[in-house]
Scaffold this motif. Structure first.
Motif, PDB file in Angstrom:
ATOM      1  N   PRO A   1     121.146  67.061  35.700  1.00 56.48           N
ATOM      2  CA  PRO A   1     120.264  67.291  34.263  1.00 56.48           C
ATOM      3  C   PRO A   1     120.596  65.942  33.426  1.00 56.48           C
ATOM      4  O   PRO A   1     121.442  65.317  33.547  1.00 56.48           O
ATOM      5  CB  PRO A   1     121.025  68.406  33.418  1.00 56.48           C
ATOM      6  CG  PRO A   1     122.427  68.562  34.032  1.00 56.48           C
ATOM      7  CD  PRO A   1     122.525  68.198  35.374  1.00 56.48           C
ATOM      8  N   GLY A   2     119.238  65.418  32.869  1.00 56.14           N
ATOM      9  CA  GLY A   2     119.149  64.408  32.229  1.00 56.14           C
ATOM     10  C   GLY A   2     119.057  63.248  33.041  1.00 56.14           C
ATOM     11  O   GLY A   2     118.844  61.944  32.173  1.00 56.14           O
TER      12      GLY A   2
ATOM     13  N   LEU B   1     113.082  65.532  38.312  1.00 52.35           N
ATOM     14  CA  LEU B   1     112.970  67.031  38.472  1.00 52.35           C
ATOM     15  C   LEU B   1     113.269  67.467  39.799  1.00 52.35           C
ATOM     16  O   LEU B   1     112.445  66.820  40.781  1.00 52.35           O
ATOM     17  CB  LEU B   1     111.629  67.570  37.849  1.00 52.35           C
ATOM     18  CG  LEU B   1     111.415  69.105  38.146  1.00 52.35           C
ATOM     19  CD1 LEU B   1     112.510  69.958  37.374  1.00 52.35           C
ATOM     20  CD2 LEU B   1     109.976  69.419  37.726  1.00 52.35           C
TER      21      LEU B   1
ATOM     22  N   ASP C   1     106.156  66.358  28.136  1.00 50.49           N
ATOM     23  CA  ASP C   1     107.511  65.905  28.273  1.00 50.49           C
ATOM     24  C   ASP C   1     108.522  67.127  27.572  1.00 50.49           C
ATOM     25  O   ASP C   1     109.677  67.416  28.188  1.00 50.49           O
ATOM     26  CB  ASP C   1     107.741  64.856  27.049  1.00 50.49           C
ATOM     27  CG  ASP C   1     107.309  63.449  27.446  1.00 50.49           C
ATOM     28  OD1 ASP C   1     106.856  63.252  28.666  1.00 50.49           O
ATOM     29  OD2 ASP C   1     106.994  62.839  26.592  1.00 50.49           O
ATOM     30  N   ALA C   2     107.995  68.190  26.898  1.00 52.19           N
ATOM     31  CA  ALA C   2     108.812  69.366  26.750  1.00 52.19           C
ATOM     32  C   ALA C   2     108.918  70.264  27.622  1.00 52.19           C
ATOM     33  O   ALA C   2     110.086  70.761  28.012  1.00 52.19           O
ATOM     34  CB  ALA C   2     108.255  69.917  25.290  1.00 52.19           C
TER      35      ALA C   2
ATOM     36  N   GLU D   1     111.503  68.388  30.448  1.00 56.12           N
ATOM     37  CA  GLU D   1     112.579  68.497  30.085  1.00 56.12           C
ATOM     38  C   GLU D   1     113.171  69.954  30.200  1.00 56.12           C
ATOM     39  O   GLU D   1     114.361  69.954  30.461  1.00 56.12           O
ATOM     40  CB  GLU D   1     112.756  68.272  28.585  1.00 56.12           C
ATOM     41  CG  GLU D   1     114.319  68.104  28.074  1.00 56.12           C
ATOM     42  CD  GLU D   1     114.372  67.651  26.511  1.00 56.12           C
ATOM     43  OE1 GLU D   1     115.601  67.616  26.022  1.00 56.12           O
ATOM     44  OE2 GLU D   1     113.562  67.011  26.105  1.00 56.12           O
TER      45      GLU D   1
ATOM     46  N   ARG E   1     109.526  60.910  39.473  1.00 53.37           N
ATOM     47  CA  ARG E   1     109.976  61.806  38.440  1.00 53.37           C
ATOM     48  C   ARG E   1     110.295  63.223  39.180  1.00 53.37           C
ATOM     49  O   ARG E   1     110.739  64.157  38.307  1.00 53.37           O
ATOM     50  CB  ARG E   1     108.840  62.175  37.773  1.00 53.37           C
ATOM     51  CG  ARG E   1     108.190  61.023  36.830  1.00 53.37           C
ATOM     52  CD  ARG E   1     108.714  61.172  35.317  1.00 53.37           C
ATOM     53  NE  ARG E   1     107.730  62.266  34.651  1.00 53.37           N
ATOM     54  CZ  ARG E   1     108.199  62.523  33.472  1.00 53.37           C
ATOM     55  NH1 ARG E   1     109.351  62.294  32.838  1.00 53.37           N
ATOM     56  NH2 ARG E   1     107.374  63.411  33.124  1.00 53.37           N
TER      57      ARG E   1
ATOM     58  N   GLY F   1     116.315  62.315  34.520  1.00 50.83           N
ATOM     59  CA  GLY F   1     114.958  62.094  34.301  1.00 50.83           C
ATOM     60  C   GLY F   1     113.887  62.658  35.659  1.00 50.83           C
ATOM     61  O   GLY F   1     112.944  62.014  35.882  1.00 50.83           O
TER      62      GLY F   1
ATOM     63  N   GLU G   1     113.876  70.110  33.867  1.00 47.13           N
ATOM     64  CA  GLU G   1     114.787  69.314  34.385  1.00 47.13           C
ATOM     65  C   GLU G   1     116.110  69.486  33.708  1.00 47.13           C
ATOM     66  O   GLU G   1     117.040  69.086  34.479  1.00 47.13           O
ATOM     67  CB  GLU G   1     114.131  67.828  34.070  1.00 47.13           C
ATOM     68  CG  GLU G   1     114.821  66.774  34.947  1.00 47.13           C
ATOM     69  CD  GLU G   1     116.184  66.173  34.120  1.00 47.13           C
ATOM     70  OE1 GLU G   1     116.952  65.780  34.999  1.00 47.13           O
ATOM     71  OE2 GLU G   1     116.438  66.276  32.804  1.00 47.13           O
ATOM     72  N   SER G   2     116.341  70.041  32.556  1.00 46.45           N
ATOM     73  CA  SER G   2     117.756  70.331  32.047  1.00 46.45           C
ATOM     74  C   SER G   2     118.396  71.272  32.752  1.00 46.45           C
ATOM     75  O   SER G   2     119.871  71.211  32.640  1.00 46.45           O
ATOM     76  CB  SER G   2     117.561  70.721  30.613  1.00 46.45           C
ATOM     77  OG  SER G   2     116.898  72.034  30.808  1.00 46.45           O
TER      78      SER G   2
END
Length: 732
Positions: free
Chosen positions: A185-186, A190, A172-173, A176, A217, A188, A179-180
């Motif tokens: 961004p945000g 990529l 997850d890290a 994120e 995803r 979910g 993806e951020s």
């Protein structure tokens, strides 16, 4: 430019092993200059221009990374007398090229990517027939030359210990982090900087994402064309902004996104590698890419899609009518490194048709000896028969070898054991009853005469040109061995890499680029010689080969021919394993050493190029030609090793790389067409062999272990194997 690998409709595509481990003079690989056919006509009888009076229409694909190859074939056909159209005048996408070729609108092109182009090859013609009934795939132009995969920032790989794309998707890290910085961004999802709509690679990557369970995803982002995508990747690299992007080789893009410098190839888990097809997608690994952890995030490096073979496809009527051209197509091979280097020139501004033709002419001049051999064989060709279409499955004899007993030998070096076991098991799938290779283990010095006398039928452990003296040797009756046996197939072209290594720490500290630099720089020479068993005697002792091995002779000849015979000698230290142990000890302590080794072998897991050791390059004019019967200096090509693992680029090792091939008794081949065809087709990755060598050296070294390794290799390469078996059954 467009993605060559993709099959798109846009403007680019889609050694001398040891006592047990090394072929020697009696026991190892040794030599150059394969024998000419005994029935070849005399030079004054050969038609030097068999194509005279024949007009040929050649097309090329619409991706710039294939332009030089098209020009090379164009020039070579002209040397045979053909009048060939300029490929630049007929530039096509795969979607329309194959039908046009099948209809005879043009004769051939050299830009097929398989299996990427299988859907076009297997497509339907307007009359209901299939394209593959009218055209044939010919030769081995660049096997596994089409490398496709994802790249990401090297800085992030180093900082976060990233090993696979799947790790990013499941952490997850990490997810994120990437993806951020997306355009959205945000959300979910990529966004990968990937392929363009309509390219084959877009389809394959979409399928990979779906088959791996990531379709909710991750998605591919188009950003105004592929050059814009690359510009975005370069921008993110320079600013350390996370990205994942698609590219391929051969291409000039890897001169902007440079693996090991600002980016890394992003590996995938072994069970999530696309099989390369577009008509029946799935996951099936042929082999990992031959990329080390200097340039890839994992070892073995499984990219998202199996590497493609770049080959010639030609109209059948043209091939039958022009056996000289057909034979030339069968023979030409082009290094993917050479193509990549030309791509850099092209992208740097040398991009006119005249430039491309000049690049092709330069390549031909640099490879003149190989080219002349191809042309000689082409001029001698008298007929060409396209491979017959395979019969329907219900008509095919699945076990054409049933009732036939085959005696197989293997060579007495462990690095060839798995290959022998693979061929045995494949022949058994054809119904042959094959002896256990471990029951007949021979050295080359006695194997070739025994094979010629048919004491056994074949082995798969020939090293050429190292074994040419045995192949050209005399039989008890005065005939030559090569009158009774044949060299078959392309098992591991340039698979036998032999050279010297030295400490990586010293290379970095002293800027060492070549062995010759050490020999001619008094301070460097003294640094190495001062740690010899006999320091101060003015003779540098190399941890080299064992007396009686072919490599011992070749390295001694290299030193003599280079003028170093009084300044360097080979030191035996109680057997080759002892030599390696001494080299490893010196590497660990920082004590200077120069040592000989080869691949495929497990020794490079102890002396690890780029980690504790480096391949030691030689000056280009001091490369042994590989022979033992008429030694000299002659470079075929540098080894495909970068400065991450070799002291110089190009990396000329002391001896030209050997081709590892099958040799078989002629009567056996004539009596067993299915076996003969199988032996022609099998190809094994040198990386796979090296990985098995590590297992063997780690204790998995019984005959049962070797047979299990072979069975696992076959299972991992099942789709490829089934294709070979189908062709073999059709031939039987």
């Amino acid at each position: 430019m467009v993605a060559a690998a993709c099959g798109n409709d846009d403007d680019d595509p889609g050694v001398a092993p040891a006592a047990d481990d090394a072929p020697a003079a009696d026991d190892a690989p040794a030599a150059d200059d394969a024998p000419a056919a005994d029935d070849a006509p005399a030079a004054d009888e050969v038609n030097m221009t068999p194509g005279e009076g024949v007009s040929v229409t050649q097309a090329r694909a619409n991706w710039t990374t294939g332009y030089m190859q098209a020009a090379i074939y164009h020039h070579l056909l002209e040397e045979l007398g053909y009048e060939v159209s300029e490929p630049a005048d007929l530039e096509l996408a795969p979607a329309n090229a194959y039908v046009a070729m099948a209809e005879g609108a043009f004769d051939f092109w050299v830009n097929s990517w398989y299996p990427n182009h299988d859907p076009f090859l297997n497509g339907e013609m307007p009359d209901g027939s299939l394209v593959n009934q009218h055209v044939s795939v010919v030769g081995q132009q660049i096997n596994a030359g089409g490398l496709e995969g994802l790249l990401t920032n090297k800085s992030l790989v180093d900082e976060h210990g990233i090993t696979t794309f799947d790790q990013i998707m499941n952490d997850d890290a990490l997810f994120e982090l990437y993806e951020s910085v997306d355009p959205n961004p945000g959300d979910g999802v990529l966004q990968v900087l990937a392929c363009i709509e309509g390219w084959g690679c877009k389809v394959a990557l979409d399928e990979t994402i779906e088959l791996a369970g990531y379709s909710g995803r991750v998605e591919q982002l188009e950003a105004g064309g592929y050059d814009s995508l690359v510009a975005e990747m370069v921008s993110r690299t320079e600013s350390d902004t996370p990205f994942i992007g698609y590219t391929w080789t051969p291409s000039g893009y890897v001169t902007q996104l440079i693996p090991g410098v600002n980016v890394m190839w992003l590996a995938h888990e072994a069970d999530k590698v696309h099989d390369g097809s577009t008509d029946n997608p799935g996951f099936a690994v042929t082999a990992p890419a031959a990329l080390g952890t200097d340039v890839c995030t994992n070892d073995p490096c499984f990219l998202y899609r199996n590497s493609a073979d770049i080959k010639v496809t030609a109209n059948n009527d043209f091939l039958v009518a022009n056996p000289a051209a057909a034979r030339l197509f069968e023979l030409v091979q082009i290094s993917v490194v050479d193509v990549a280097l030309q791509n850099v020139l092209y992208d740097g501004g040398e991009n006119t048709t005249d430039d491309v033709n000049r690049h092709a002419a330069d390549w031909i001049a640099a490879n003149r000896d190989a080219v002349d051999a191809w042309l000689a064989e082409a001029r001698a060709a008298t007929e060409y028969t396209p491979a017959p279409a395979a019969p329907a499955a219900d008509e095919m004899n699945m076990t054409p070898g049933e009732g036939v007993s085959v005696t197989q030998a293997r060579a007495n070096w462990t690095t060839g054991y798995m290959q022998a076991a693979i061929y045995r098991q494949l022949l058994e799938e054809l119904g042959y009853e094959v002896s256990e290779p471990a029951d007949l283990e021979l050295a080359p010095a006695n194997a070739y005469v025994a094979m010629a006398e048919r004491a056994f039928d074949f082995w798969v452990n020939s090293w050429y040109p190292n074994h040419d003296p045995f192949l050209n040797g005399e039989m008890p009756d005065g005939s030559l061995v090569n009158e009774h046996v044949s060299v078959v197939g392309q098992e591991m072209l340039a698979g036998g890499l032999e050279g010297l290594m030295t400490n990586k720490s010293l290379v970095d500290e002293h800027g060492i680029t070549t062995f010759d630099q050490i020999m001619n720089d008094d301070a460097l020479f003294e640094l190495y010689e001062s740690t010899d068993p006999n320091p101060g005697d003015g003779v540098l002792q190399i941890l080299g080969c064992i007396e009686g091995w072919g490599c011992y002779v070749a390295l001694a000849e290299t030193l003599e021919l280079a003028g170093y015979a009084d300044r360097a000698e080979q030191l035996e230290a109680g057997g080759y394993d002892a030599v390696i142990a001494e080299a490893v000890s010196r590497a660990e302590s920082g004590t200077p050493f120069i040592a000989y080794t080869w691949t495929p072998s497990g020794y490079v897991t102890q002396l690890i190029p780029g980690v504790n050791a480096m391949w030691l390059a030689h000056d280009a004019d001091k490369v042994h030609d590989g022979s033992t019967d008429n030694p000299g200096f002659a470079v075929d090509a540098p080894a495909s090793l970068s400065t991450d693992v070799c002291t110089n680029d190009p990396c000329y090792l002391f001896r030209n790389s050997a081709d590892i091939k099958v040799t078989a008794n002629n009567d056996f081949l004539a009596e067993n067409s299915a076996a003969a065809r199988l032996l022609e087709l099998v190809e094994i990755s040198v990386v796979d062999v090296a990985l098995q060598n590590v297992l063997y050296d780690g204790g998995e070294n019984t005959t049962d272990d070797v047979n299990r390794h072979a069975a696992e290799w076959i299972a991992a390469n099942r789709d490829l194997v089934d294709g070979w078996l189908a062709e073999a059954r059709a031939a039987g």
